[in-house]
Design a protein around this motif. Structure first.
Motif, mmCIF file in Angstrom:
data_model
loop_
_atom_site.group_PDB
_atom_site.id
_atom_site.type_symbol
_atom_site.label_atom_id
_atom_site.label_comp_id
_atom_site.label_asym_id
_atom_site.label_seq_id
_atom_site.Cartn_x
_atom_site.Cartn_y
_atom_site.Cartn_z
ATOM 1 N N SER A 23 0.834 -1.213 0.000
ATOM 2 C CA SER A 23 0.000 0.000 0.000
ATOM 3 C C SER A 23 0.862 1.254 0.000
ATOM 4 N N PHE A 24 1.899 1.265 0.815
ATOM 5 C CA PHE A 24 2.802 2.415 0.832
ATOM 6 C C PHE A 24 3.460 2.606 -0.532
ATOM 7 N N LEU A 25 3.958 1.517 -1.111
ATOM 8 C CA LEU A 25 4.601 1.614 -2.422
ATOM 9 C C LEU A 25 3.613 2.046 -3.499
ATOM 10 N N TYR A 26 2.365 1.613 -3.378
ATOM 11 C CA TYR A 26 1.343 2.021 -4.337
ATOM 12 C C TYR A 26 1.120 3.529 -4.278
ATOM 13 N N TYR A 27 1.014 4.088 -3.076
ATOM 14 C CA TYR A 27 0.771 5.523 -2.962
ATOM 15 C C TYR A 27 1.944 6.344 -3.482
ATOM 16 N N VAL A 28 3.157 5.879 -3.231
ATOM 17 C CA VAL A 28 4.328 6.592 -3.749
ATOM 18 C C VAL A 28 4.369 6.504 -5.274
ATOM 19 N N ALA A 29 4.159 5.297 -5.804
ATOM 20 C CA ALA A 29 4.192 5.117 -7.250
ATOM 21 C C ALA A 29 3.051 5.861 -7.930
ATOM 22 N N SER A 30 1.904 5.933 -7.284
ATOM 23 C CA SER A 30 0.776 6.653 -7.853
ATOM 24 C C SER A 30 1.085 8.144 -7.971
ATOM 25 N N ALA A 31 1.733 8.697 -6.963
ATOM 26 C CA ALA A 31 2.119 10.116 -7.029
ATOM 27 C C ALA A 31 3.117 10.349 -8.162
ATOM 28 N N LEU A 32 4.062 9.448 -8.311
ATOM 29 C CA LEU A 32 5.024 9.577 -9.403
ATOM 30 C C LEU A 32 4.358 9.412 -10.756
ATOM 31 N N CYS A 33 3.367 8.553 -10.844
ATOM 32 C CA CYS A 33 2.641 8.369 -12.102
ATOM 33 C C CYS A 33 1.844 9.624 -12.467
ATOM 34 N N HIS A 34 1.311 10.316 -11.475
ATOM 35 C CA HIS A 34 0.596 11.565 -11.762
ATOM 36 C C HIS A 34 1.543 12.601 -12.359
ATOM 37 N N VAL A 35 2.724 12.693 -11.797
ATOM 38 C CA VAL A 35 3.718 13.633 -12.330
ATOM 39 C C VAL A 35 4.130 13.213 -13.738
ATOM 40 N N GLY A 36 4.354 11.925 -13.924
ATOM 41 C CA GLY A 36 4.717 11.415 -15.244
ATOM 42 C C GLY A 36 3.630 11.649 -16.268
ATOM 43 N N CYS A 37 2.390 11.536 -15.865
ATOM 44 C CA CYS A 37 1.268 11.774 -16.772
ATOM 45 C C CYS A 37 1.252 13.227 -17.243
ATOM 46 N N MET A 38 1.486 14.136 -16.314
ATOM 47 C CA MET A 38 1.505 15.551 -16.694
ATOM 48 C C MET A 38 2.657 15.846 -17.646
ATOM 49 N N ILE A 39 3.823 15.289 -17.366
ATOM 50 C CA ILE A 39 4.983 15.529 -18.229
ATOM 51 C C ILE A 39 4.761 14.950 -19.616
ATOM 52 N N LEU A 40 4.246 13.719 -19.682
ATOM 53 C CA LEU A 40 3.992 13.098 -20.986
ATOM 54 C C LEU A 40 2.933 13.851 -21.778
ATOM 55 N N THR A 41 1.929 14.373 -21.103
ATOM 56 C CA THR A 41 0.894 15.145 -21.795
ATOM 57 C C THR A 41 1.468 16.440 -22.354
ATOM 58 N N LEU A 42 2.293 17.103 -21.571
ATOM 59 C CA LEU A 42 2.931 18.332 -22.077
ATOM 60 C C LEU A 42 3.855 18.046 -23.254
ATOM 61 N N LEU A 43 4.596 16.948 -23.179
ATOM 62 C CA LEU A 43 5.451 16.578 -24.308
ATOM 63 C C LEU A 43 4.625 16.231 -25.544
ATOM 64 N N ALA A 44 3.474 15.602 -25.352
ATOM 65 C CA ALA A 44 2.598 15.301 -26.486
ATOM 66 C C ALA A 44 2.080 16.588 -27.128
ATOM 67 N N LEU A 45 1.730 17.560 -26.291
ATOM 68 C CA LEU A 45 1.279 18.839 -26.844
ATOM 69 C C LEU A 45 2.382 19.521 -27.644
ATOM 70 N N VAL A 46 3.608 19.459 -27.147
ATOM 71 C CA VAL A 46 4.739 20.045 -27.872
ATOM 72 C C VAL A 46 4.926 19.350 -29.210
ATOM 73 N N LEU A 47 4.802 18.018 -29.214
ATOM 74 C CA LEU A 47 4.952 17.285 -30.471
ATOM 75 C C LEU A 47 3.822 17.604 -31.445
ATOM 76 N N PHE A 48 2.610 17.784 -30.939
ATOM 77 C CA PHE A 48 1.511 18.168 -31.829
ATOM 78 C C PHE A 48 1.748 19.548 -32.430
ATOM 79 N N ILE A 49 2.276 20.468 -31.630
ATOM 80 C CA ILE A 49 2.554 21.822 -32.126
ATOM 81 C C ILE A 49 3.637 21.785 -33.194
ATOM 82 N N GLU A 50 4.631 20.913 -33.019
ATOM 83 C CA GLU A 50 5.716 20.797 -33.993
ATOM 84 C C GLU A 50 5.294 20.056 -35.256
#
Length: 95
Positions: A23-50
Motif C-alpha cells: 500500500s505504501f509503495l502504491y501511494y508513492v508510485a501513484s504520485a510519481l505516475c501523476h507527475v509522469g502523466c503531466m509531463i507526458l501530456t505536455l510533451l505530447a502537446l509540444v509534439l503536436f505543435i511541432e
C-alpha cells in the motif's frame, strides 16, 4: 478447526505486513505516475505543435497508461484484493 486457525495465523501476520508495504509503495508510485502523466501530456502537446502527430499520439497513449485510469488502477485493484484476502483470513481466525 483449531489446527487450521493456528496454521493460518502466520499467513495473516505475513499478509498484513505485505499489504502495508505494498500500500505504501502504491501511494508513492501513484504520485510519481501523476507527475509522469503531466509531463507526458505536455510533451505530447509540444509534439503536436511541432507537427509530429504520430509522436504526439504515442505520448498521449503513454500518458493514459500512467494516468489514474491506467496501470495505477490495476495496481489499486490488486492491493484491494490483497486487503480483502487479509480480512477474510482474519475473519476465519477470529470467527
Amino acid at each position: 478447526m483449531i489446527v487450521l486457525k493456528i496454521l493460518a495465523a502466520p499467513f495473516v501476520v505475513a499478509l498484513t505486513l505485505i499489504v502495508a508495504i505494498v500500500s505504501f509503495l502504491y501511494y508513492v508510485a501513484s504520485a510519481l505516475c501523476h507527475v509522469g502523466c503531466m509531463i507526458l501530456t505536455l510533451l505530447a502537446l509540444v509534439l503536436f505543435i511541432e507537427g509530429q502527430v504520430l509522436g504526439g499520439v504515442v505520448f498521449l497513449v503513454l500518458a493514459f497508461l500512467v494516468s489514474p485510469f491506467g496501470i495505477p488502477a490495476i495496481a489499486d485493484r490488486l492491493v484491494a484484493r490483497l486487503r480483502s484476502l487479509n480480512y477474510t483470513l482474519q475473519d476465519f481466525i477470529t470467527g
